[in-house]
Write an enzyme that holds these catalytic residues in place. Sequence first.
Site, mmCIF file in Angstrom:
data_model
loop_
_atom_site.group_PDB
_atom_site.id
_atom_site.type_symbol
_atom_site.label_atom_id
_atom_site.label_comp_id
_atom_site.label_asym_id
_atom_site.label_seq_id
_atom_site.Cartn_x
_atom_site.Cartn_y
_atom_site.Cartn_z
ATOM 1 N N HIS A 61 4.310 8.494 0.499
ATOM 2 C CA HIS A 61 4.617 7.182 1.061
ATOM 3 C C HIS A 61 5.929 7.166 1.830
ATOM 4 C CE1 HIS A 61 2.142 6.754 -2.606
ATOM 5 N NE2 HIS A 61 1.442 5.960 -1.827
ATOM 6 N N HIS A 120 0.205 3.083 2.963
ATOM 7 C CA HIS A 120 -0.843 2.638 3.866
ATOM 8 C C HIS A 120 -0.239 2.318 5.235
ATOM 9 C CE1 HIS A 120 0.723 -0.933 1.812
ATOM 10 N NE2 HIS A 120 0.246 -1.702 2.761
ATOM 11 N N GLY A 131 -6.143 0.693 5.951
ATOM 12 C CA GLY A 131 -6.463 -0.194 7.065
ATOM 13 C C GLY A 131 -6.942 0.533 8.307
ATOM 14 N N MET A 166 -11.890 4.057 2.920
ATOM 15 C CA MET A 166 -12.533 3.695 1.657
ATOM 16 C C MET A 166 -13.623 2.659 1.915
ATOM 17 S SD MET A 166 -9.117 3.611 -0.799
ATOM 18 C CE MET A 166 -10.022 3.347 -2.317
ATOM 19 N N SER A 167 -13.294 1.395 1.695
ATOM 20 C CA SER A 167 -14.303 0.332 1.815
ATOM 21 C C SER A 167 -14.828 0.182 3.229
ATOM 22 C CB SER A 167 -13.725 -0.997 1.319
ATOM 23 O OG SER A 167 -12.571 -1.344 2.060
#
Length: 206
Positions: free
Chosen positions: A105, A125, A159, A179-180
């Site tokens: 990060h 992210h 994102g 991911m999603s």
Amino acid sequence: MGNGELHIVSTGNQRPEKLAKIAGDIHPYITAIHIREKHKTAMEIYQLIKLLLDNQVPISKIIVNDRLDVAHVMKVYGVHLAYHSLPIGPVKGNFPEFRVGCSVHSLEEATLAQKQGADYAFFGHVFSTQSKPESAPRGVEQLRSVSSSVSMPVIAIGGIKPGNVNEVMEAGAKGVAVMSGVLEANQPLGKVKEYVSRLSISNKFR
């Protein structure tokens, strides 16, 4: 633009059978499928990997998050370590056959991970994401700083949508992780192909 990697990371929200079916459909187009199931037992992750194999997902494209024991028993391609996992150095030393990655990060974390022997890192992210609505995105410029300061591949996560793939690749990322955006899409295969259209996909780690 050169070859880019496409990593799909499980969300922890799907039934194993559904995840395995999607993975079976999309695996020809992706670099790796990451089994990131924080609340599953070793036996449940073992059974999930067997389901992936039953759906023709190559063992060479399966990466297990954290659970080195299951990864070793199933002889998957690699293991992805979190902050609470075993240290990178001993894992690489004892399991040289694994591709070992980790999540970072900051530039400091990325530099340390490389020094310890990580083969690649997820950085994020990058953009706002539903999975971490309370924390500010780190942004493309921080991604650029990290990517330009280490020699290991840096994969952008958080994102990532087809429309911002070019932006993160131009910032030095070697690929993206989703991911999603894929696994919870109405048509996961169609969505993967959208990402593929923005990447010249590498089916092997570089």
